[in-house]
Each structure stands twice: as C-alpha cells, then as structure tokens.
Design a protein around this motif. Structure first.
Motif, mmCIF file in Angstrom:
data_model
loop_
_atom_site.group_PDB
_atom_site.id
_atom_site.type_symbol
_atom_site.label_atom_id
_atom_site.label_comp_id
_atom_site.label_asym_id
_atom_site.label_seq_id
_atom_site.Cartn_x
_atom_site.Cartn_y
_atom_site.Cartn_z
ATOM 1 N N LYS A 2 0.837 -1.205 0.000
ATOM 2 C CA LYS A 2 0.000 0.000 0.000
ATOM 3 C C LYS A 2 0.877 1.264 0.000
ATOM 4 N N VAL A 3 0.412 2.267 -0.767
ATOM 5 C CA VAL A 3 1.132 3.546 -0.790
ATOM 6 C C VAL A 3 0.910 4.264 0.547
ATOM 7 N N TYR A 4 1.985 4.784 1.123
ATOM 8 C CA TYR A 4 1.827 5.582 2.342
ATOM 9 C C TYR A 4 2.706 6.826 2.245
ATOM 10 N N ASN A 5 2.338 7.846 3.022
ATOM 11 C CA ASN A 5 3.063 9.114 2.953
ATOM 12 C C ASN A 5 3.506 9.584 4.331
ATOM 13 N N ILE A 6 4.655 10.224 4.334
ATOM 14 C CA ILE A 6 5.183 10.795 5.570
ATOM 15 C C ILE A 6 5.332 12.298 5.350
ATOM 16 N N ALA A 7 4.649 13.084 6.154
ATOM 17 C CA ALA A 7 4.716 14.546 6.030
ATOM 18 C C ALA A 7 5.689 15.098 7.062
ATOM 19 N N ILE A 8 6.610 15.933 6.605
ATOM 20 C CA ILE A 8 7.514 16.617 7.546
ATOM 21 C C ILE A 8 7.398 18.118 7.302
ATOM 22 N N ASP A 9 6.796 18.816 8.236
ATOM 23 C CA ASP A 9 6.680 20.266 8.123
ATOM 24 C C ASP A 9 7.558 20.925 9.177
ATOM 25 N N GLY A 10 7.791 22.216 8.961
ATOM 26 C CA GLY A 10 8.565 22.966 9.947
ATOM 27 C C GLY A 10 9.187 24.184 9.304
ATOM 28 N N PRO A 11 9.777 25.048 10.131
ATOM 29 C CA PRO A 11 10.358 26.292 9.601
ATOM 30 C C PRO A 11 11.659 26.055 8.843
ATOM 31 N N ILE A 22 17.320 11.079 4.429
ATOM 32 C CA ILE A 22 17.771 9.902 5.179
ATOM 33 C C ILE A 22 16.603 8.926 5.335
ATOM 34 N N LEU A 23 15.461 9.472 5.715
ATOM 35 C CA LEU A 23 14.278 8.648 5.967
ATOM 36 C C LEU A 23 13.848 7.912 4.688
ATOM 37 N N ALA A 24 13.802 8.653 3.581
ATOM 38 C CA ALA A 24 13.388 8.043 2.313
ATOM 39 C C ALA A 24 14.366 6.938 1.919
ATOM 40 N N GLY A 25 15.665 7.203 2.114
ATOM 41 C CA GLY A 25 16.690 6.201 1.783
ATOM 42 C C GLY A 25 16.527 4.951 2.646
ATOM 43 N N ARG A 26 16.314 5.170 3.944
ATOM 44 C CA ARG A 26 16.199 4.032 4.876
ATOM 45 C C ARG A 26 14.948 3.197 4.586
ATOM 46 N N LEU A 27 13.863 3.874 4.198
ATOM 47 C CA LEU A 27 12.601 3.157 3.972
ATOM 48 C C LEU A 27 12.446 2.705 2.519
ATOM 49 N N GLY A 28 13.364 3.166 1.661
ATOM 50 C CA GLY A 28 13.294 2.787 0.239
ATOM 51 C C GLY A 28 12.079 3.388 -0.456
ATOM 52 N N ILE A 29 11.758 4.638 -0.093
ATOM 53 C CA ILE A 29 10.623 5.314 -0.745
ATOM 54 C C ILE A 29 11.118 6.644 -1.344
ATOM 55 N N MET A 30 10.234 7.370 -2.040
ATOM 56 C CA MET A 30 10.630 8.601 -2.706
ATOM 57 C C MET A 30 10.685 9.765 -1.717
ATOM 58 N N TYR A 31 11.386 10.812 -2.133
ATOM 59 C CA TYR A 31 11.403 12.045 -1.349
ATOM 60 C C TYR A 31 10.976 13.194 -2.259
ATOM 61 N N LYS A 116 -0.692 14.401 -6.518
ATOM 62 C CA LYS A 116 -0.555 13.339 -7.523
ATOM 63 C C LYS A 116 0.691 12.501 -7.201
ATOM 64 N N ALA A 117 1.808 13.189 -6.944
ATOM 65 C CA ALA A 117 3.051 12.459 -6.636
ATOM 66 C C ALA A 117 2.845 11.566 -5.414
ATOM 67 N N ALA A 118 2.149 12.106 -4.407
ATOM 68 C CA ALA A 118 1.947 11.347 -3.160
ATOM 69 C C ALA A 118 1.013 10.157 -3.354
ATOM 70 N N SER A 119 0.118 10.252 -4.352
ATOM 71 C CA SER A 119 -0.831 9.143 -4.535
ATOM 72 C C SER A 119 -0.219 8.025 -5.379
ATOM 73 N N GLU A 120 0.830 8.364 -6.141
ATOM 74 C CA GLU A 120 1.402 7.372 -7.061
ATOM 75 C C GLU A 120 2.431 6.454 -6.416
ATOM 76 N N ALA A 121 3.130 6.975 -5.408
ATOM 77 C CA ALA A 121 4.170 6.153 -4.770
ATOM 78 C C ALA A 121 4.336 6.600 -3.327
ATOM 79 N N SER A 122 4.768 5.678 -2.487
ATOM 80 C CA SER A 122 5.021 6.056 -1.094
ATOM 81 C C SER A 122 6.117 7.104 -1.085
ATOM 82 N N CYS A 123 5.926 8.165 -0.343
ATOM 83 C CA CYS A 123 7.000 9.164 -0.280
ATOM 84 C C CYS A 123 6.983 9.988 0.996
ATOM 85 N N VAL A 124 8.154 10.587 1.229
ATOM 86 C CA VAL A 124 8.319 11.561 2.296
ATOM 87 C C VAL A 124 8.190 12.912 1.611
ATOM 88 N N LEU A 125 7.327 13.775 2.137
ATOM 89 C CA LEU A 125 7.204 15.118 1.565
ATOM 90 C C LEU A 125 7.572 16.107 2.657
#
Ligand code: DC
Length: 219
Positions: A2-11, A22-31, A116-125
């Motif tokens: 299943k496609v999943y997404n990780i959101a990282i917000d901040g200043p 680092i997270l995307a590399g470790r989990l083998g998903i897109m950034y 669209k990018a987030a729905s197509e593949a698991s990614c960290v945004l």
C-alpha cells in the motif's frame, strides 16, 4: 504494498530536507521536496519582475510550467523546460519563493502536483503545509523545529559550503523574515497539524532525528 506518505513540516533550516532524504533512503521510498516547487515559481517571478498580485500571477502561471523528475533517485526541478535544480538555491530565490508562496494562485497551481506524486508512490514530503493542507490524511506526520540561532548556523554552513558569500547575521535575518511570512500568511500558513509529532532537533543530529521518526513509524 500500500502507498503511504510521511509529512515533515517545519520552519526554514530545521533540517527537514536532510532528515527527509535519510528517511526516504532508509525506507526505500521517494522524497519530494515541495519547497523546490515554490522556489521555481519564485525564480520565475524574480527573473520576470512579477508583482505580488494574485490575479495577475494566476494568469502568468497559465504560461508557466513547473515540474519535477526523478533522475537516479535525485529530484530535478524544471521551469519551462529548463533544469533549475541549482538555480533555485542561489541568491534571493528563497525570499521570492516565500513571498510568492503566500499567494492563493501559486498554492492552487502546485497543490495538484504534490497530491498526484503522493498518490502514485510512497513518499516523504517536506514543506510547510503538508500535514495540514496537502495531505491531511497522511499516515505519518512530523513537525520539525529548532531554535532560530541553530537554524541560522546550519543554513549559513550549508551556503558557505556551496561557495556562496553570506554572513551569519544576514542568514539569521532572512530566516526570521521567512518564518514571519510563512507563519502569518492567510492561506496554508506554516503550522503544526494537530496530529503531528513535534521533534526539536536542537540537540540531535539528522541521523538521530530520522531514527526517532523510524521508531514512531514502526510503532
Ligand atoms: O523549504 P524551502 O525553504 O525550500 O521553501 C521555500 C519557500 O517555499 C518557503 O519559504 C515557504 C514556501 N513553501 C510553502 O509555502 N509550502 C511548502 N509546502 C513548502 C515551501
């Protein structure tokens, strides 16, 4: 899977992009670095001398093409067909990116692409409004912070290492101005989503922050 997404917000300067990579590399998903999209619009505005007028910008955006491609796992950003991946990191582009990102027309134009990018593949945004506006239903949400002094020092080192001539004072001033603008704009301001986990990276390395996030994700 299943496609999943990780959101990282901040200043600015909290370490989002380093941690996200680092997270995307470790989990083998897109950034997906969403700030790069706003920077591309900022670059065009800077080059063409656009006014911050929402209606006019909406029309100008009709003739503007911002896109991302992933080449050898790296995000490349294109503006009207030109590779601007390096150019968006230079000079006053940060300020233009921040100023024009406050316009509803700009946010509208870039929203669909991010979803669209987030729905197509698991990614960290990473960005400012991923957990609140772009992907309110993201599976994992983090809000990364650090003191203004630490953020300014990190950004200063980063720019210096890239050979840019900057002073720590100027970098700090720019960060404070961007925080102010990104937090106080009426549309999609920088804010922690209610269900995001806040992490202060003042006394942590990027690896430690990524490790902590992975801990939460595995839980
Ligand atoms: O993350 P960055 O510094 O590259 O972002 C540049 C500007 O883009 C930032 O000052 C605010 C804006 N931005 C935004 O409004 N929403 C996002 N999701 C990402 C960036």
């Amino acid at each position: 899977m299943k496609v999943y997404n990780i959101a990282i917000d901040g200043p600015s300067g909290a370490g989002k992009s380093t941690v996200a990579k680092i997270l995307a590399g470790r989990l083998g998903i897109m950034y997906l670095d969403t700030g790069a999209l706003y920077r591309a619009v900022g670059l065009k505005a800077m080059r063409c001398g656009w006014d911050e007028n929402d209606e006019k910008v909406a029309a100008l955006l009709e003739d503007t093409d911002v896109s991302v491609r992933f080449e050898n796992g790296l995000q490349k950003v294109y503006l009207d067909g030109e590779d601007v991946t390096e150019a968006i990191r230079l000079g006053g582009v940060s300020e233009y990116g921040s100023r024009f990102s406050a316009l509803p027309s700009v946010r509208r134009a870039l929203l669909g692409m991010q979803r669209k990018a987030a729905s197509e593949a698991s990614c960290v945004l990473d960005g400012r409004d991923i957990g609140t506006c772009v992907l309110p239903d993201a599976e994992y949400k983090f809000f990364l912070t650090a003191s203004v002094d630490n953020r300014a020092k990190r950004r200063y080192e980063e720019l210096k290492n890239k050979g840019q001539s900057v002073t720590l004072e100027k970098v700090r001033e720019d960060i404070v101005a961007r925080d102010e603008r990104d937090t106080n704009r009426p549309v999609a301001p920088l804010r922690k989503a209610d269900d995001a986990i806040e992490i202060n990276s003042d006394d942590m390395s990027a690896d430690e922050v990524a490790e902590r996030m992975i801990g939460y994700i595995r839980k």
